[in-house]
Design an enzyme around this catalytic site. Structure first.
Site, mmCIF file in Angstrom:
data_model
loop_
_atom_site.group_PDB
_atom_site.id
_atom_site.type_symbol
_atom_site.label_atom_id
_atom_site.label_comp_id
_atom_site.label_asym_id
_atom_site.label_seq_id
_atom_site.Cartn_x
_atom_site.Cartn_y
_atom_site.Cartn_z
ATOM 1 N N CYS A 237 0.862 -1.182 0.000
ATOM 2 C CA CYS A 237 0.000 0.000 0.000
ATOM 3 C C CYS A 237 0.899 1.232 0.000
ATOM 4 O O CYS A 237 1.762 1.381 -0.866
ATOM 5 C CB CYS A 237 -0.978 -0.027 1.169
ATOM 6 S SG CYS A 237 -0.225 -0.129 2.809
ATOM 7 N N ARG A 242 -2.182 -0.914 5.531
ATOM 8 C CA ARG A 242 -3.360 -1.426 4.834
ATOM 9 C C ARG A 242 -3.049 -2.784 4.204
ATOM 10 O O ARG A 242 -3.894 -3.678 4.162
ATOM 11 C CB ARG A 242 -3.791 -0.441 3.736
ATOM 12 C CG ARG A 242 -4.591 0.730 4.226
ATOM 13 C CD ARG A 242 -4.891 1.701 3.094
ATOM 14 N NE ARG A 242 -3.789 2.593 2.788
ATOM 15 C CZ ARG A 242 -3.760 3.445 1.758
ATOM 16 N NH1 ARG A 242 -4.780 3.489 0.929
ATOM 17 N NH2 ARG A 242 -2.731 4.243 1.566
#
Lengths: 286, 73
Positions: A237, A242
């Site tokens: 990410c 994430r």
């Protein structure tokens, strides 16, 4: 939750309400900082802040083995403790802590399905009391780096197709329209994505209430992009939090054996001199 | 205390889609604003009323969103 490949790594809010204070359970709220925890947290929970406790604060890295041991010892966590993690953003940073705990070999670590949001939405109990916990003599294992992708391996995946690259950022970050999530500092020099990466935003794995989608829905989501376990997967990410969420989904909910989190992520690749960058929607999620 | 009256609603701030979540805990109303995609927290605020907490959080979120530039791709 029983149909997931490893259902033992998820607990419900009901389970936490019943077992959060059990002697062998350590409940931890994890976020970028402790602002949410300070507002009110689940009774018995301690707090970990990503920006000061879950990264090396000098060089860019995860915690060293010694730093991880010190965090566990100060958190009252023994080698046999059941760690239950939860947080905001549907467990973004909780997933980062989970990933690191697995790197250092903690046996029993779990996420509270739905995270802080579900606890609040259900009108459950909150406290501002910070529990005191006894120090332990926690011993971490040597780091299992099979869970972590480094730059050279990512470059090889791009060049040779040795692993599927999954970019879990938003479509606007993937295309290069923006350099960071709206409102956050632009921490890279170039926008776009690693050539050949598929864009499967992390949030597509979650329901509106913050819980994970069903195994069938998750399988369909990733299989539509060729992510079906037939080759290794590297998720990335912007800074790796994430993508640790997606790593968790692929590794523990779908049971894919060879999944790595590239925590260098776009803030490494997008700052590299001479690194190939692709812009636009090629590979974007449908 | 308990989290009471938790709610979420979508909103646009200067063209940026966000979600505003609010709830009451004890005597305070809490508000949190996050980007709709990818979901990063932009602001938190607390006040004696829900309207005031949301207004403060939205003001801070607007200030932060103003720093983001869209590029041609």
């Amino acid at each position: 939750m029983t149909d997931y490949a490893h259902p033992e790594v998820l607990v419900s809010t009901d389970w936490v309400a019943r077992h959060g204070r059990d002697p062998n359970v350590r409940l931890v709220e994890v976020d970028v900082d402790t602002a949410a925890y300070d507002e009110g947290h689940i009774p018995g929970a301690i707090a970990w802040a990503w920006n000061t406790q879950l990264c090396d604060t000098l060089r860019r890295d995860i915690l060293s083995k010694e730093q991880f041991e010190e965090l566990m010892r100060n958190s009252g966590i023994g080698n046999d403790t059941t760690i239950v993690l939860y947080g905001d953003n549907n467990n973004w940073f909780a997933a980062w802590a989970f990933w690191q705990a697995k790197i250092y070999g903690h046996r029993d670590v779990r996420l509270m399905n739905g995270g802080r949001k579900k606890w609040l939405a259900e009108g459950r109990e909150l406290t501002t009391e910070v529990p005191s916990v006894p120090r332990t003599d926690y011993q971490a294992s040597a780091p299992d780096l099979s869970l972590r992708a480094f730059l050279d391996e990512v470059r090889e995946a791009m060049e040779k197709g040795s692993a599927a690259l999954v970019d879990v950022r938003s479509p606007a970050e993937f295309t290069g329209e923006i350099l960071a999530p709206p409102g956050l500092p632009e921490t890279c020099q170039r926008g776009g994505h690693i050539p050949g990466a598929r864009n499967i935003p992390w949030g597509k794995a979650c329901n509106d209430d913050g819980t994970f989608k069903s195994p069938g829905e998750l399988r369909a989501l990733y299989a539509a992009h060729g992510i079906d376990g037939s080759k290794p997967v590297i998720a990335y990410c912007r800074i790796g939090e994430r993508s640790s969420h997606t790593w968790f989904v692929l590794r523990y909910l779908l049971g894919l054996d060879n999944v790595k989190n590239y925590d260098g992520s776009w803030t490494e690749w997008g700052n590299l001199v001479g690194a190939p960058v692709e812009r636009g929607a090629a590979g974007a999620a449908a | 205390m308990r989290a009471d009256s938790y709610s979420e609603r979508p909103l646009l701030i200067d063209g940026w889609p966000v979600r505003v979540a609010s709830y009451r805990a004890g005597d305070l109303y809490r508000a949190r604003v996050e980007s709709a995609d990818p979901g990063a927290t932009l602001a938190r605020a607390a006040a004696g009323s829900a309207a005031e907490a949301e207004a403060r959080a939205l003001e801070e979120a607007r200030r932060r969103l103003a720093r983001t530039r869209r590029r041609e791709v």
